[in-house]
Design an enzyme around this catalytic site. Structure first.
Site, PDB file in Angstrom:
ATOM      1  N   HIS A 311       0.819  -1.214   0.000  1.00  0.00           N
ATOM      2  CA  HIS A 311       0.000   0.000   0.000  1.00  0.00           C
ATOM      3  C   HIS A 311       0.860   1.276   0.000  1.00  0.00           C
ATOM      4  CE1 HIS A 311       0.565  -0.555   4.461  1.00  0.00           C
ATOM      5  NE2 HIS A 311       0.649   0.777   4.427  1.00  0.00           N
ATOM      6  N   ASP A 345       0.352  -7.855   1.111  1.00  0.00           N
ATOM      7  CA  ASP A 345       0.670  -6.431   1.295  1.00  0.00           C
ATOM      8  C   ASP A 345       2.178  -6.214   1.312  1.00  0.00           C
ATOM      9  OD1 ASP A 345       0.197  -3.738   1.565  1.00  0.00           O
ATOM     10  OD2 ASP A 345      -0.033  -3.782   3.738  1.00  0.00           O
ATOM     11  N   SER A 428       4.899   2.272   7.890  1.00  0.00           N
ATOM     12  CA  SER A 428       4.564   1.112   7.053  1.00  0.00           C
ATOM     13  C   SER A 428       5.750   0.700   6.201  1.00  0.00           C
ATOM     14  CB  SER A 428       3.387   1.444   6.140  1.00  0.00           C
ATOM     15  OG  SER A 428       2.228   1.664   6.916  1.00  0.00           O
TER      16      SER A 428
END
Length: 585
Positions: A311, A345, A428
């Site tokens: 993402h 992911d 992230s």
């Protein structure tokens, strides 16, 4: 003959030199050659010049004498006047020299006096004898007073002895020795010149005072002043420094502080771990699709491969986007997308032309235990190189870390490691490392207050101590596949699950749905699984929902063998199957 010659050589008297006989006084005959010269009518004039006008014919011209001594004040002393009283100065004057007898002028010299009153001086005039300088005392005005002291003669030169006068003068009584007179000490002559001074200087009036050596005293005074100034300056500077440092006389509060210690830290400390891990962590900036985002990644190898979350780079994958990487030292480089997988992911990017890369060591997530210390490194809110620490709070937490929420393999479920290390938007894709600086997970998601499960740590929420990381064992397999093939495979059992089932376990869908409940020829079909079966355990581990079953299966590789415990119409059965493979779209 001789007498006639003598008379002829004598000067002829003029008419104004003729002697006049005062009234009532009989004329006296002139002296002859053999007669004794008559005594003068008056005593010799001591003032050397006629003080009362021209001399009359009855008095001989006085001899010329030098002027009297002028006191230092410049005013001549009146004869017979008493000098001002001063303290007597004791000194030993030089004995006065005997005055030389001066002959009286002859009658012929008297007759030869011009009308002006100044007698013609003979060609050879006797001078006073040369002798030591003595104190001068004027002659008295009357014959009864003391005879005058002769004026000292200059010592610079000597005159020849005068010739004997034509007429012998009567013997003069030598003057009495003058009494010692005390005069005030002479002042300094402002003009530096005394026209009446005789050779050898003025006579000394009293004992001269010694000249003070002011030069040495002045130098000592100046040196003492300099020393005092230096000492005063040093004292003042010390006081000023003390007041400046301590804030005045009363002083100010100063707090104790430890000195600078060694910069070295133990390898197992947080500082030691961070020092080893930070060089391999990067900050990622992505632009594309009208959006921009910031995330974190870490170096996998020296070829420039970097692992991060899907993402983070998803906006650049749509085309026309750009990816920029900034290393911990500040160096920036462009990166390209190698491959990505929405189900896990995860994504891999690569930088080129960069040397000195520091790959991070990879650990084993299966060896992690709850309570182990961990460190999270990333760029929360674009604050690069942020280090936070915590522990492993739990293992095998089923979460969604991105992707599309659809049935089957497209949902991004993660069997995550839970940690209380602060993780915020921007963390992230960053590494979660253990106490040996080895990567055991990839920070991917957080749970925020009042928020449902966040689909990735890129959401705009704050950390509440609930962070989740993808285990490194799963991430390593996916990263290898993305680097080698550009795509990642997922393990599957070949069934569709009822996501709305509220009972305990994961129930297989019923027939009649848009997709078959059991994929024909798939692993589940081969193992004898039927629609409406409820799967309760995987390899003996209970599962309570469909998400947990997916997480358990994705924790394995395709081709792994699993034992599933079923609940079929109230009967418990156990079947074994081999996991199949599916490729992410």
């Amino acid at each position: 003959m001789d007498e006639g010659k003598a008379r002829a050589s004598a000067p002829k008297p003029h008419w104004w030199h003729r002697r006049r006989t005062p009234e009532g006084v009989p004329p006296q005959p002139l002296a002859g050659p053999g007669d004794t010269p008559a005594a003068p009518l008056h005593a010799p004039d001591p003032y050397s010049t006629p003080p009362y006008g021209r001399p009359g014919p009855w008095a001989p011209a006085p001899p010329v004498q030098r002027p009297t001594l002028t006191p230092p004040q410049g005013t001549p002393l009146v004869p017979g006047a008493t000098p001002p009283p001063v303290a007597p100065a004791v000194y030993a004057p030089q004995p006065p020299a005997e005055p030389a007898t001066q002959p009286l002028p002859s009658q012929a010299a008297v007759d030869a006096t011009p009308p002006g009153g100044a007698p013609e001086e003979p060609a050879t005039r006797p001078l006073p004898p040369v002798g030591p300088a003595t104190e001068h005392v004027p002659y008295p005005a009357t014959p009864q007073q003391t005879a005058p002291q002769p004026h000292p003669a200059p010592q610079a030169f000597a005159h020849p002895a005068p010739e004997a006068p034509a007429h012998p003068a009567p013997e003069a009584t030598p003057p009495a020795a003058p009494a010692e007179a005390s005069y005030p000490a002479p002042e300094a002559n402002p003009w530096g010149y005394d026209p009446w001074a005789v050779a050898g200087g003025l006579p000394v009036y009293g004992k001269p005072e010694p000249v003070k050596q002011v030069t040495v005293a002045r130098s000592r005074l100046v040196g003492g002043a300099v020393v005092v100034a230096l000492v005063a300056g040093g004292i003042g500077g010390g006081i000023g420094m003390y007041l400046e440092r301590d804030g005045g006389v009363a002083g100010r509060v100063t707090l104790p502080q430890a000195g600078a210690g060694s910069a070295d830290r133990a390898p197992g400390s947080v500082a030691g771990i961070a020092a080893r891990a930070l060089p391999g962590v990067v900050t990622i900036h992505v632009r594309g699709g009208g959006d921009q985002s910031t995330g974190t990644g870490f170096v996998l190898d020296k070829k420039g491969h970097i692992l991060t979350n899907n993402h983070v780079v998803q906006s650049a994958a749509s085309g026309g986007g750009s990816i920029s990487v900034t290393f911990n030292g500040g160096q920036t480089a462009k990166a390209e997308l190698v491959g990505r997988d929405g189900g896990y992911d995860l994504a891999v990017i690569k930088v080129s032309g960069v040397s000195g890369l520091t790959p991070l060591a990879l650990g084993n997530s299966d060896s992690v235990r709850v309570g182990d210390s961990v460190i999270a490194i990333g760029a929360p809110f674009d604050l690069a190189g942020t280090v936070t620490t915590g522990i492993i709070s739990a293992k095998e937490r089923p979460i969604t870390a991105g992707g599309r929420k659809q049935d089957g393999a497209d949902i991004s479920y993660v069997d995550a490691l839970q940690t209380d290390a602060p993780i915020n938007p921007g963390n992230s894709g960053g590494p979660l490392v253990d106490s040996q600086a080895r990567v055991i997970g990839i920070n991917s998601a957080i749970r925020s207050a009042g928020d449902a499960e966040s689909g990735g740590a890129g959401g705009q929420g704050g950390s509440i101590g609930l962070g989740f990381a993808i285990p490194i064992n799963s991430a390593r397999r996916v990263a290898e596949e993305l680097i080698n093939t550009g795509k990642a495979t997922h393990p599957v059992i070949g069934v569709s699950l009822d996501m709305a089932y509220a009972g305990d376990g994961a129930r297989v869908n019923t027939d009649g749905s848009r997709t078959p409940a059991v994929t024909p020829g798939g692993p589940a079909d081969k193992a004898g699984i039927r629609p409406k079966d409820v799967i309760r355990k995987v390899d003996g581990v209970p599962v309570h929902a469909a998400q947990e079953l997916i997480v358990k299966i994705r924790g394995h590789r395709p081709g792994d063998s699993l034992a599933l415990t079923l609940d079929r119409d109230g009967r418990e059965e156990t079947v074994r199957l081999t996991l199949g493979s599916a490729t992410s779209g």
